[in-house]
Every structure is written in structure tokens, then in C-alpha cells.
Design an enzyme around this catalytic site. Structure first.
Site, PDB file in Angstrom:
ATOM      1  N   ASN A  89       0.629  -1.198   0.157  1.00 48.21           N
ATOM      2  CA  ASN A  89       0.011   0.045  -0.174  1.00 48.21           C
ATOM      3  C   ASN A  89       0.845   1.494  -0.250  1.00 48.21           C
ATOM      4  OD1 ASN A  89      -2.164   1.161   0.494  1.00 48.21           O
ATOM      5  ND2 ASN A  89      -0.683   2.475   2.738  1.00 48.21           N
ATOM      6  N   TYR A 155       3.609   9.594 -11.394  1.00 49.58           N
ATOM      7  CA  TYR A 155       2.420   8.786 -10.713  1.00 49.58           C
ATOM      8  C   TYR A 155       1.412   7.325 -11.436  1.00 49.58           C
ATOM      9  CZ  TYR A 155      -1.235   7.855  -7.009  1.00 49.58           C
ATOM     10  OH  TYR A 155      -2.308   6.616  -5.815  1.00 49.58           O
TER      11      TYR A 155
HETATM   12  N1  LIG Z   1      -5.933   8.960  -1.690  1.00 47.25           N
HETATM   13  C1  LIG Z   1      -6.466   8.554  -2.870  1.00 47.25           C
HETATM   14  O1  LIG Z   1      -7.041   9.163  -2.978  1.00 47.25           O
HETATM   15  C2  LIG Z   1      -5.700   7.117  -3.641  1.00 47.25           C
HETATM   16  C3  LIG Z   1      -6.154   6.984  -4.357  1.00 47.25           C
HETATM   17  C4  LIG Z   1      -5.741   5.842  -5.465  1.00 47.25           C
HETATM   18  C5  LIG Z   1      -5.003   4.910  -4.655  1.00 47.25           C
HETATM   19  N2  LIG Z   1      -3.836   5.479  -3.597  1.00 47.25           N
HETATM   20  C6  LIG Z   1      -2.921   5.173  -3.119  1.00 47.25           C
HETATM   21  O2  LIG Z   1      -3.072   4.531  -1.809  1.00 47.25           O
HETATM   22  C7  LIG Z   1      -2.143   4.658  -1.609  1.00 47.25           C
HETATM   23  C8  LIG Z   1      -2.139   4.974   0.393  1.00 47.25           C
HETATM   24  O3  LIG Z   1      -2.232   5.920   0.421  1.00 47.25           O
HETATM   25  P1  LIG Z   1      -3.176   7.377   1.024  1.00 47.25           P
HETATM   26  O4  LIG Z   1      -4.129   8.107   0.488  1.00 47.25           O
HETATM   27  O5  LIG Z   1      -3.127   6.376   2.596  1.00 47.25           O
HETATM   28  O6  LIG Z   1      -1.793   7.985   1.589  1.00 47.25           O
HETATM   29  P2  LIG Z   1      -0.701   8.392   2.898  1.00 47.25           P
HETATM   30  O7  LIG Z   1      -0.088   9.202   2.100  1.00 47.25           O
HETATM   31  O8  LIG Z   1      -1.375   9.260   3.588  1.00 47.25           O
HETATM   32  O9  LIG Z   1      -0.274   7.584   3.196  1.00 47.25           O
HETATM   33  C9  LIG Z   1       0.928   6.828   2.588  1.00 47.25           C
HETATM   34  C10 LIG Z   1       1.888   6.132   4.009  1.00 47.25           C
HETATM   35  O10 LIG Z   1       2.939   5.757   3.010  1.00 47.25           O
HETATM   36  C11 LIG Z   1       4.386   5.837   4.238  1.00 47.25           C
HETATM   37  N3  LIG Z   1       5.055   5.705   2.943  1.00 47.25           N
HETATM   38  C12 LIG Z   1       5.159   6.608   2.102  1.00 47.25           C
HETATM   39  N4  LIG Z   1       6.134   6.737   1.271  1.00 47.25           N
HETATM   40  C13 LIG Z   1       7.188   5.400   2.330  1.00 47.25           C
HETATM   41  C14 LIG Z   1       8.020   4.171   2.556  1.00 47.25           C
HETATM   42  N5  LIG Z   1       9.091   4.949   0.902  1.00 47.25           N
HETATM   43  N6  LIG Z   1       8.567   3.244   2.432  1.00 47.25           N
HETATM   44  C15 LIG Z   1       7.574   2.938   3.521  1.00 47.25           C
HETATM   45  N7  LIG Z   1       6.461   3.600   3.917  1.00 47.25           N
HETATM   46  C16 LIG Z   1       6.402   5.061   2.714  1.00 47.25           C
HETATM   47  C17 LIG Z   1       4.135   7.425   4.471  1.00 47.25           C
HETATM   48  O11 LIG Z   1       4.658   7.917   5.540  1.00 47.25           O
HETATM   49  C18 LIG Z   1       2.343   6.925   4.727  1.00 47.25           C
HETATM   50  O12 LIG Z   1       1.981   6.905   6.049  1.00 47.25           O
HETATM   51  C19 LIG Z   1      -0.526   4.641  -2.516  1.00 47.25           C
HETATM   52  O13 LIG Z   1      -0.279   3.747  -2.811  1.00 47.25           O
HETATM   53  C20 LIG Z   1      -2.016   5.755  -3.214  1.00 47.25           C
HETATM   54  O14 LIG Z   1      -1.107   6.014  -4.209  1.00 47.25           O
HETATM   55  C21 LIG Z   1      -4.280   6.672  -2.864  1.00 47.25           C
END
Ligand SMILES: NC(=O)c1ccc[n+]([C@@H]2O[C@H](COP(=O)([O-])OP(=O)(O)OC[C@H]3O[C@@H](n4cnc5c(N)ncnc54)[C@H](O)[C@@H]3O)[C@@H](O)[C@H]2O)c1
Length: 248
Positions: A89, A155
Site C-alpha cells: 500500500n 504517478y
Molecule cells: N488517497 C487517494 O485518493 C488514493 C487514490 C488511489 C490510490 N491511492 C493509493 O493508496 C495508497 C495509500 O495512499 P494514502 O492516500 O493512504 O496516502 P498517505 O500519504 O496518506 O499514506 C501513505 C503512507 O505511506 C508511507 N510511505 C511513503 N513512502 C514510504 C516508503 N518509502 N516506505 C514505507 N512507507 C512509505 C507514508 O509514510 C504514509 O504513512 C498509495 O499507494 C496511494 O497511491 C490513494
């Protein structure tokens, strides 16, 4: 308690979608290894899981580091003896016009969002193969299917890679009893999307047939389903959780 006695490893578990996934898996009885680059956030998530009577372990790590991932996998295996569920994730997000993406930004995005999933799968798959079971769930994005309306090309390309990695591994690992699926969220209300002006998120809200942004729990519920026995004949699937934002 659909996941009683299962062991899960969740990356990016410190906040947002990963935090909700970790909580949901724990609520359903799984022991959860909480992996994130932000160690402080992990302590908060651990406390939250313990407060509902769940079992978890904090594993600070960077998903771009093969060495750190392997250390965590060894730690989890020696403590709990198995990893049944891997949720890739962890991710980063950036809004940038194509011509402005630097080579370093491109490399960083691909490294966290795509190589991170590759490395975590490679670290866990030998163990799953040996046991003849396991499930991998990757968090992709609708941007990886269509190209992004807001985020940069680095992205959306990283998420397209996650989708193809999911399909490839489903083919390769099916014969070993391992399922590999992805969830493709639409716009989900997490700290990630608060990095853009509110009117941009409002635009997504208006274009979503169900008329709201998703919650991290919407995504977590889909992950619990894919991790459960009810999904044991599902592999190579990219499950949309987007309120109808993208219907394909
Ligand atoms: N929020 C959205 O609208 C959305 C939509 C589609 C996909 N996503 C995907 O869902 C996933 C989670 O997104 P979110 O919205 O919860 O993001 P977020 O930024 O709130 O959380 C992401 C987490 O990943 C951790 N992280 C970042 N880089 C890292 C690394 N190198 N090693 C370990 N941990 C790391 C961060 O510290 C954070 O806790 C992501 O892959 C994102 O691309 C999110």
C-alpha cells in the site's frame, strides 16, 4: 473474525488507507506487521489496534530498501512463523505537468510505488511458495488504468505498473496456491489528497456518481474481502473502489 490466525504485512500502515487496512485486518483477527517509513505514526496505529484487542507489531522500514524489507520479513517469520497476507500500500503522490517532472522525481516515484511492491513481493513469495498458500493485495489507482486527471505521469505510470505486476504474478504464482489481486481506489479522503487545493477534491466529488469521496475504510473493506476465504478463487483481479468515478 474472518482472518483469525492469519498473519499480515501492510506497508504504508502509518496513516490513511494503510492505517485503515491494518485496523480492519486486526479487527478480523489477523496479526498485523505495521510497516512504514514513519516510525512515530506506527506507534499510534499500534496503540489503536491494541485498544480494540488486536495484535500487531511495528516494523519501521523504507519500501525502497531490499535490505530493510528482508530484515522485517525475517523478523515477522521468526516471531509469528508465517506471512499469509501481504498488502503493498505504501505510496507517494505528486501533481506536476509532464515537462516539469525531473529525472529524480520520476525515479523516486517509480522506486516507492512500483519497485517497493516488487521488492516486498520478492521477499515474501519464497515463503508463500514453500507453504503453498498466501495472498498478495496491491493498492493501485484508477489513474493506473486511464492516466491521471490531476497527478503527474510518473504517478499514473507507477500505478499502471502495479496493475501489470498484479496480473503477471497472478499467472506465475497461481500454481503455487498464491492469489494476487489489486484494489484500484478512486479519490479517497486521506492526508495524501490534502496536499492539493480543496476545489480540486471537490471536482472529484462532483464527478463521482455516488456523490462523495471514498473513505479509507471503503478500501480496507475490499482488502479484507480479497484476503478472506470468500475470495479464494479470485486472482489477477483489479477491484475498483471508486464510487463510480471510473466505470470500465
Ligand atoms: N488517497 C487517494 O485518493 C488514493 C487514490 C488511489 C490510490 N491511492 C493509493 O493508496 C495508497 C495509500 O495512499 P494514502 O492516500 O493512504 O496516502 P498517505 O500519504 O496518506 O499514506 C501513505 C503512507 O505511506 C508511507 N510511505 C511513503 N513512502 C514510504 C516508503 N518509502 N516506505 C514505507 N512507507 C512509505 C507514508 O509514510 C504514509 O504513512 C498509495 O499507494 C496511494 O497511491 C490513494
Amino acid at each position: 473474525m474472518r482472518l483469525r490466525n492469519r498473519t499480515a504485512m501492510v506497508t504504508g500502515a502509518g496513516q490513511g488507507i494503510g492505517q485503515a487496512i491494518a485496523l480492519a485486518l486486526a479487527r478480523h483477527g489477523a496479526r498485523v506487521a505495521l510497516c512504514d517509513i514513519n516510525a512515530q505514526r506506527l506507534d499510534m496505529v499500534l496503540a489503536e489496534i491494541q485498544s480494540i484487542g488486536g495484535c500487531a507489531l511495528t516494523c519501521p522500514m523504507d519500501v525502497t530498501s531490499k535490505e530493510q524489507i528482508q530484515q522485517v520479513v525475517q523478523q515477522v517469520l521468526s516471531l509469528w512463523g508465517a506471512i499469509d497476507i501481504l498488502v503493498n500500500n505504501a505510496g507517494i503522490y505528486e501533481v506536476l505537468p509532464f515537462e516539469e517532472i525531473t529525472e529524480a522525481q520520476w525515479d523516486r516515484m517509480l522506486s516507492v510505488n512500483l519497485k517497493g511492491a516488487f521488492l516486498c513481493c520478492q521477499a515474501v513469495v519464497p515463503h508463500m511458495k514453500q507453504r503453498g498458500s498466501g495472498t498478495i493485495i496491491n493498492i493501485a489507482s484508477s489513474a493506473g488504468k486511464t492516466g491521471a486527471t490531476l497527478a503527474g505521469a510518473h504517478y499514473s505510470v507507477s500505478k499502471a505498473g502495479v496493475i501489470c505486476l498484479t496480473k503477471q504474478l497472478a499467472r506465475e504464482l497461481g500454481p503455487y496456491g498464491i492469489t494476487v489481486n489489486a484494489v484500484a481506489p478512486g479519490r479517497i479522503d486521506t492526508p495524501m489528497i490534502h496536499t492539493v487545493p480543496e476545489d480540486q477534491n471537490e471536482m472529484f466529488r462532483q464527478r463521482t456518481p455516488l456523490g462523495r469521496l471514498g473513505t479509507p475504510e471503503d478500501v480496507a473493506n475490499a482488502v479484507v474481502f480479497l484476503a478472506s476465504d470468500e475470495a479464494s478463487f479470485i486472482t489477477g483481479e483489479i477491484l475498483d473502489v471508486n464510487g463510480g468515478l471510473l466505470i470500465d
